[in-house]
Design a protein around this motif. Structure first.
Motif, PDB file in Angstrom:
ATOM      1  N   LYS A 282       0.822  -1.216   0.000  1.00  0.00           N
ATOM      2  CA  LYS A 282       0.000   0.000   0.000  1.00  0.00           C
ATOM      3  C   LYS A 282       0.844   1.249   0.000  1.00  0.00           C
ATOM      4  CE  LYS A 282      -4.137   0.763  -0.671  1.00  0.00           C
ATOM      5  NZ  LYS A 282      -5.180   1.474  -0.046  1.00  0.00           N
ATOM      6  N   HIS A 287      -1.823   2.676  -6.219  1.00  0.00           N
ATOM      7  CA  HIS A 287      -3.027   1.925  -6.575  1.00  0.00           C
ATOM      8  C   HIS A 287      -3.968   2.805  -7.400  1.00  0.00           C
ATOM      9  CE1 HIS A 287      -1.627  -0.867  -3.616  1.00  0.00           C
ATOM     10  NE2 HIS A 287      -2.711  -1.588  -3.619  1.00  0.00           N
ATOM     11  N   ILE A 418      -6.012  -4.857  -1.918  1.00  0.00           N
ATOM     12  CA  ILE A 418      -4.617  -4.398  -1.945  1.00  0.00           C
ATOM     13  C   ILE A 418      -3.818  -5.346  -2.820  1.00  0.00           C
ATOM     14  CG2 ILE A 418      -2.592  -3.919  -0.538  1.00  0.00           C
ATOM     15  CD1 ILE A 418      -4.429  -3.356   1.784  1.00  0.00           C
TER      16      ILE A 418
END
Lengths: 485, 390
Positions: A282, A287, A418
């Motif tokens: 993360k 992302h 994730i």
């Protein structure tokens, strides 16, 4: 002559009491130079303090007393067994005498160094007449002057009156020596060093003290600097509690109160690994999220048909197959980001997320495009079964080029996941829902499922993600296309 | 009253009629001024004759030895307690049990003789003239310490006393060097270099024997054999536990280290030998330490507690001297008790002072580097800190 004899005799035994055994000749207890003071004041005791039996010992446990009250003690005899942070050792006597009073009984934990633990009297004295000293406690000193120099109280509450040497005074407010680490913490957090309880030698402020203060530990603040958790030896004079400072703190030590409010579940190594990898993913991978709704009616119809023929496949298997096809058509998504290049991988291995008691694990279905639906179904079932009992081989869950995570069976409509590095994407599958659409003659219903693609936007940007998702949707809504590849 | 009557009777038996009057008037007359004792045998190596086994001691000397030994014992006990309450940090090696060695040897030496020893040095520092308060203050790191508090246990220096040396056996070659200086300067003095049974196996000790014998240096090598090298018993550490013979060509003798008079006699013999130019001599004193090797060693993990208690009861140097003095009427029990109490008071006072005296200011970190240099800049603990050396 006779009178001089008499005088000498008397002098030897009575009027010059320093001749007789056990009278202290020191200048401190001057009144004891008179005969009979042992009857009035009690016998002057030899004080036994808790010894530091190893250089790092701060407190110890008295396990048991080897000498009881009234036992004669010779120099070198073992008095009690003390458990330190390192080993169990005995405390030896230095002088001959008789054990008079045990102030801290056996099986007492956390007795601080220099605490008064017992009293002895010299040989020949009556041990029952021993003068038990009252505790000249410094906790009251802390209560009176919280702002001035509470360093003696900060160090420890037990019988430290004898040891208030110059070094404690010098280590007070005037000379706050701060190490670079402490100075940085104090400056960057705009703290007042005088408000923090020091625990280092000579009243030095240590980094740990500042960190404790920042963590909000009430014991680290100077105002209520009498930690209720430290036991003082059981003496008649009890230290009065400090007056409550303006900010009210609970009278009960906070540590005791908190213990009822939470339960610690210690980390397993699996949890630690998952935590490490997720955090790394993360924080380091950018992302990007794209969602699309897919109509599931064709899939559901085909599934029912296959069920009628005795083939059991689940919706998830269709999804995996569709993803595999899409990855073949849009190979840029089946890639990895390396330092030098975007690596396009030739094999399509899909990691399927399986929830187990110990955490989420992703067994890999290798070479998905070459497998049929049934094969995929069997493989996934088998892998999931073994995953739940923890019997997966490392190569069966390490690797993969794309991940699929399905929470539809739990009723989740849509979610984002994730990415598992070094993969580029993870597809988060939601649950199906029935939509009603107006049509020419009334309405039609369709079953729709939301799919969210979470991608590493360095490799798969929004445009590429959209292309991929369109292809995936196409594949899913037209399951017959699976026969084409 | 009863003691007076008893003394009267004894005086009768000794057929000293005038003593009756003297007893009545003074009460101390039967205390003798001098007496002779017999010590244990001395073991000899390459010596035709050894020190005499019959030793004479005067009352004053005996009281002096008693007081010195008691002071050392109490001082070491106080140091141990200070260490256990964390006022003294670092290393602390206690001399309890070995007092007779320091006191006995000092009795046979003059203040112009030189002494060097290892880290179990507090007793020697005292006999060499440093008051107990300065020793304790040095251990607690105060200004009034004998080395200004800068060194602690390993930096005890006194009159012709070269300390406190940390490295095992390193002081022996140094001792021979001091003896060489004494011989070179033509003085009649000797150097006493002490080491323990553990250090006796060090290589440089034998190199030193060679040089000392070759040049006939006035050096007395004293092996304080307390039976344990840290935690290893001598039988497990040395192929030959007769340390007085280990010098081979260097003559040696062994004395009972728990008997202060035997030690004194043996040292007197050895000093005479050296002063007459006959070269070095090895003196082994068989002694015992009650505490562990240092304060981090409890002392009971390698020997039974009963052994220590046995030694305390039967062979304690202070008790031994006390019993001798009382039985030979050199002093009365009350006198000795009084000495005990005085010593206790003195040491208690010294302990108080050692705990409360001021420490050195930080500027002193830069001083005492060279003996005779004008003030110069001294770098501190990082390249940006400087001080002046005064």
């Amino acid at each position: 002559m006779a009178s001089s004899v008499l005088w000498r005799t008397l002098g030897r035994t009575k009027l010059l009491p320093s001749h007789s055994l056990g009278r202290p000749a020191g200048h401190t207890e001057w009144y004891r130079n008179f005969w009979g003071t042992s009857r009035v004041f009690g016998v002057a005791p030899i004080k036994l303090h808790m010894p530091a039996l190893s250089p790092t010992m701060e407190d110890g446990t008295i396990i048991s007393w080897l000498k009881q009250e009234g036992d004669p003690v010779a120099a070198g005899d073992a008095l009690c067994e003390i458990e330190t942070d390192k080993a169990t050792l005995t405390m030896d006597a230095d002088d001959d005498g008789v054990m008079a009073k045990i102030l801290v009984p056996g099986n007492t934990k956390n007795v601080r160094i220099n605490a008064l633990i017992a009293l002895m009297v010299p040989e020949g004295e009556d041990y029952t007449q021993v003068d038990i000293p009252t505790e000249t406690g410094t906790p009251s000193a802390a209560a009176d002057t919280p702002a001035k120099a509470p360093v003696p109280a900060a160090t420890e509450a037990a019988s430290s009156s004898e040891f208030t040497s110059m070094r404690h005074v010098a280590g007070g407010k005037g000379h706050v020596d701060l190490s670079p680490a402490v100075r940085y913490l104090v400056d960057s957090n705009s703290l007042d060093p005088a408000a923090i309880v020091p625990s280092g030698p000579h009243g030095r402020l240590l980094k740990g003290d500042v960190l404790k203060f920042l963590a909000g530990d009430p014991n680290a603040k100077r105002q209520d600097s009498v930690p209720a958790a430290t036991p003082s030896p059981p003496t008649p004079v009890a230290a009065p509690p400090p007056p409550p400072p303006p900010v009210t703190h609970p009278v009960v030590p906070p540590a005791a109160a908190e213990e009822d409010e939470f339960v610690d579940i210690p980390h397993t190594s699996m949890r630690r690994t998952i935590a490490k990898r997720l955090t790394q993913s993360k924080t380091t991978v950018p992302h990007a999220y794209s969602s699309i709704d897919c109509e599931m009616d064709s899939v559901l119809r085909l599934r029912k048909k296959l069920q009628g023929s005795g083939v059991k496949v689940s919706v998830n298997d269709f999804i995996i197959k569709a993803v595999g096809q899409a990855l073949k058509s849009v190979p840029e998504v089946n890639a990895q980001w390396t330092g030098e290049a975007v690596q396009l991988l030739s094999n399509v291995d899909i990691s399927v997320a399986v929830a187990t008691d110990k955490g989420l694990i992703t067994p890999i279905v290798t070479d998905v495009p070459s497998r049929g639906l049934q094969n995929i179904s069997e493989t996934v079932k088998e892998l999931a079964g073994r995953a739940r009992i923890g019997k997966l081989m490392p190569e069966e869950y390490q690797g993969g080029t794309f991940s699929v995570s399905n929470l539809g069976m739990f009723g989740i409509s849509q979610f984002s996941a994730i990415i598992n590095p070094p993969q580029a994407c993870i597809m988060a599958i939601g649950g199906s829902r029935v939509l009603v659409e107006p049509a020419e003659d009334g309405h039609t219903t369709k079953t729709v499922m939301t799919v969210t693609l979470c991608s590493d936007s360095r490799v798969v940007d929004d445009a590429l993600a959209s292309t991929f998702l369109e292809d995936f949707k196409e594949n899913l809504e037209n399951p017959y296309k699976a026969a084409l590849l | 009253m009863l003691s007076c009557a008893a003394r009267l009777v004894r005086a009768q038996i000794q057929s000293k009629p005038t003593a009756c009057w003297v007893v009545a008037a003074r009460g101390y007359a039967d205390v003798v001024e001098e007496t002779t004792f017999t010590t244990n045998e001395y073991a000899l190596h390459k010596l035709d004759e050894g020190p005499s086994q019959s030793v004479t001691v005067t009352r004053d000397d005996a009281l002096k030895y008693y007081r010195q030994m008691q002071t050392i014992r109490r001082m070491e006990t106080a140091a141990g307690n200070l260490y256990k309450s964390k006022v003294i940090r670092g290393f602390c090696h206690l001399y309890s049990g070995q007092e007779a060695c320091a006191v006995g040897m000092e009795a046979a030496l003059t203040p112009d003789d030189h002494v060097i020893t290892a880290y179990r040095a507090h007793g020697w520092t005292y006999t060499r003239g440093v008051p107990p308060v300065n020793i304790l203050a040095e251990l607690t790191g105060r200004k009034t310490g004998c080395a200004k508090g800068k060194g602690g246990s390993m930096h005890m220096y006194g009159n012709n006393f070269y300390g406190g040396n940390g490295i095992v056996g390193a002081q022996v070659p140094l001792g021979a060097g001091i003896a060489l200086a004494l011989k070179y300067n033509g003085s009649n003095n000797v150097c006493v270099a002490l080491y323990g049974d553990g250090a006796a196996n060090q290589g440089q000790v034998f190199e030193t024997y060679n040089m000392a014998k070759l040049w006939d240096l006035p050096c007395i090598f004293v092996c304080e054999n307390n039976g344990y090298g840290m935690g290893t018993a001598v039988e497990r550490a040395s192929a030959s536990t007769d340390y007085y013979t280990r010098g081979d060509y260097v003559p040696g003798l062994r004395a009972d280290g728990m008997d202060v008079l035997a030690v004194r006699e043996a040292t007197r013999f050895a000093a005479e030998w050296c002063r007459s130019g006959k070269g070095p001599v090895i003196l082994e004193v068989a002694t015992y330490r009650y505490s562990g090797h240092s304060m981090s060693d409890p002392g009971t993990s390698y020997r039974p507690r009963e052994e220590i208690q046995e030694m305390r009861k039967t062979r304690d140097p202070i008790t031994g001297l006390r019993e001798r003095m009382i039985s030979a009427n050199l002093a009365t029990a009350e006198e000795l008790k009084q000495i005990d109490l005085d010593v206790r008071a003195e040491i208690d006072k010294a302990v108080e002072q050692a705990k409360t005296d001021p420490e050195l200011p930080v500027e002193e970190m830069y001083t005492d580097i060279f003996v005779d240099e004008p003030p110069f800049k001294v770098r501190g603990t990082n390249p940006f800190m400087y001080g002046m050396s005064k």
